[in-house]
Design an enzyme around this catalytic site. Structure first.
Site, PDB file in Angstrom:
ATOM      1  CG  ASN A 114      -0.420   5.261   4.251  1.00 48.23           C
ATOM      2  OD1 ASN A 114      -0.347   4.598   5.295  1.00 48.23           O
ATOM      3  ND2 ASN A 114      -0.595   6.580   4.235  1.00 48.23           N
ATOM      4  CD1 TRP A 115      -2.662  -1.047   3.462  1.00 47.35           C
ATOM      5  CD2 TRP A 115      -2.639  -2.541   5.131  1.00 47.35           C
ATOM      6  NE1 TRP A 115      -2.515  -2.292   2.900  1.00 47.35           N
ATOM      7  CE2 TRP A 115      -2.502  -3.237   3.904  1.00 47.35           C
ATOM      8  CE3 TRP A 115      -2.641  -3.271   6.315  1.00 47.35           C
ATOM      9  CZ2 TRP A 115      -2.374  -4.617   3.824  1.00 47.35           C
ATOM     10  CZ3 TRP A 115      -2.512  -4.663   6.253  1.00 47.35           C
ATOM     11  CH2 TRP A 115      -2.382  -5.313   5.011  1.00 47.35           C
ATOM     12  CE  LYS A 116      -4.693   7.296   3.913  1.00 45.32           C
ATOM     13  NZ  LYS A 116      -4.916   8.691   3.600  1.00 45.32           N
ATOM     14  CG  HIS A 154       1.170  10.663   5.056  1.00 39.91           C
ATOM     15  ND1 HIS A 154      -0.018  11.313   5.323  1.00 39.91           N
ATOM     16  CD2 HIS A 154       0.915   9.836   4.010  1.00 39.91           C
ATOM     17  CE1 HIS A 154      -0.933  10.886   4.468  1.00 39.91           C
ATOM     18  NE2 HIS A 154      -0.390   9.994   3.659  1.00 39.91           N
ATOM     19  CD  GLU A 202      -3.808  10.912   6.198  1.00 37.88           C
ATOM     20  OE1 GLU A 202      -3.407   9.867   6.735  1.00 37.88           O
ATOM     21  OE2 GLU A 202      -4.578  10.919   5.219  1.00 37.88           O
ATOM     22  CD  GLU A 241       0.931  10.905  -0.458  1.00 33.15           C
ATOM     23  OE1 GLU A 241       0.418   9.903  -0.958  1.00 33.15           O
ATOM     24  OE2 GLU A 241       0.882  11.172   0.755  1.00 33.15           O
ATOM     25  N   GLY A 255      -7.267  11.453   0.188  1.00 32.04           N
ATOM     26  CA  GLY A 255      -8.501  10.966   0.796  1.00 32.04           C
ATOM     27  C   GLY A 255      -9.730  11.789   0.453  1.00 32.04           C
ATOM     28  CB  SER A 292      -8.008  10.829  -4.712  1.00 33.52           C
ATOM     29  OG  SER A 292      -8.410  11.382  -3.469  1.00 33.52           O
ATOM     30  N   GLY A 332      -3.573   5.170  -0.610  1.00 30.14           N
ATOM     31  CA  GLY A 332      -4.169   4.999   0.712  1.00 30.14           C
ATOM     32  C   GLY A 332      -5.430   4.160   0.620  1.00 30.14           C
ATOM     33  N   GLY A 333      -6.580   4.822   0.559  1.00 29.82           N
ATOM     34  CA  GLY A 333      -7.878   4.155   0.622  1.00 29.82           C
ATOM     35  C   GLY A 333      -8.017   2.963  -0.310  1.00 29.82           C
TER      36      GLY A 333
HETATM   37  C1  PEP Z   1      -2.075   8.531   1.308  1.00 32.54           C
HETATM   38  O1  PEP Z   1      -2.481   8.112   2.391  1.00 32.54           O
HETATM   39  O2  PEP Z   1      -0.891   8.798   1.172  1.00 32.54           O
HETATM   40  C2  PEP Z   1      -3.028   8.691   0.208  1.00 32.54           C
HETATM   41  C3  PEP Z   1      -2.581   9.094  -0.939  1.00 32.54           C
HETATM   42  O3  PEP Z   1      -4.329   8.401   0.497  1.00 32.54           O
HETATM   43  P1  PEP Z   1      -5.529   8.265  -0.591  1.00 32.54           P
HETATM   44  O4  PEP Z   1      -5.025   7.352  -1.668  1.00 32.54           O
HETATM   45  O5  PEP Z   1      -6.645   7.669   0.205  1.00 32.54           O
HETATM   46  O6  PEP Z   1      -5.828   9.626  -1.108  1.00 32.54           O
END
Ligand code: PEP
Length: 247
Positions: free
Chosen positions: A4-6, A88, A90, A160, A166, A205, A226-227
């Site tokens: 997930n590049w957000k 999600h 966010e 999640e 994040g 994370s 994500g990150g």
């Molecule tokens: C996500 O965006 O779904 C996610 C899990 O982000 P991160 O890996 O940065 O915590």
């Protein structure tokens, strides 16, 4: 595995980032789904080719019409998407109405041949109060539409925990495993035996140095990242941990 590049990277840099992932990841096992921002989908569809797995980060609950700024499941499918992230945290946090739209969004995705990557997860106060299982049971009951009974093999669930996304504070692999077992048992109750085949990912994370712990758990079928998916070397290491799980 899903990346997930957000809201990161520019369309012009998307192809280069994917190429840095390397052929092993793009053609490999486990299956990789890349979910860039909407603006990158057309170009990335060409880079990934027919074998690649392209996913979007959301879609409309409507088929088409006067919904300025919205993007339909049919549009995503036409661009070559095969997956779409829905629910999600966010998106849910930014838009208080988002959660109410999840059943229709999942139904739209399924109707247009997209596999939903449906996200659920509790926030920190709920985890601290010990009410996380009840919370997730309620979220699944509220969000999953009846259409899924016939299509549960097409569903991907991402557990999640909101407090882990994040933040650098991930759930322990054992904590995630316990929740995945619970989610699978709820799915079985809601949908029957097909739930055995539902892939359940952990997200929050996930990093190069903790991926092997998650991969070691029986009910963690993959990860939503994500990150770390923006850092090719880290992401390759995470991929490697799950590739080893499949052997
Ligand atoms: C996500 O965006 O779904 C996610 C899990 O982000 P991160 O890996 O940065 O915590």
């Amino acid at each position: 595995m899903a990346a997930n590049w957000k809201m990161n990277t520019l369309p012009g840099g998307a192809g280069a980032l994917v190429e840095e992932y390397g052929d092993e990841m793009l053609c490999g096992n486990p299956e990789l789904v890349v979910c860039p921002p909407f603006t990158h989908l057309a170009a990335l569809g060409l880079t990934l080719g027919a074998a690649g797995c392209l996913g979007a980060q959301n879609c409309s609950e409507h088929l088409s019409g006067a919904f300025t700024s919205e993007i339909s499941a049919a549009m995503l499918r036409d661009l070559g998407c095969r997956y779409v992230i829905l629910g999600h945290s966010e998106c849910r946090l930014r838009n208080p109405m988002e959660s109410l739209r999840i059943p229709e969004k999942i139904a739209q995705a399924l109707a247009h041949g997209l596999t939903p990557i449906y996200c659920c997860g509790e926030d920190l106060p709920i985890r601290q109060s010990g009410a996380e299982l009840d919370f997730i049971a309620r979220q699944l009951a509220d969000d999953l539409p009846p259409e899924l009974k016939l299509n549960s093999h097409k569903l991907v669930i991402a557990y999640e925990p909101v407090w882990a996304i994040g933040t650098g504070k991930h759930a322990s692999p054992e904590m995630a495993q316990q929740m995945h077992v619970f989610i699978r048992s709820r799915l079985k109750d809601m949908m029957g035996i097909e739930a055995e085949r539902t892939r359940i990912l952990y997200g929050g994370s996930v990093q190069a140095d903790n991926a092997a712990g998650f991969a070691s758990q029986t009910d963690i079928d993959g990860v939503l990242v994500g990150g770390a998916s923006l850092k090719p070397a880290d992401f390759r290491a995470i991929f490697g941990a799950f590739a080893a799980k499949g052997q």
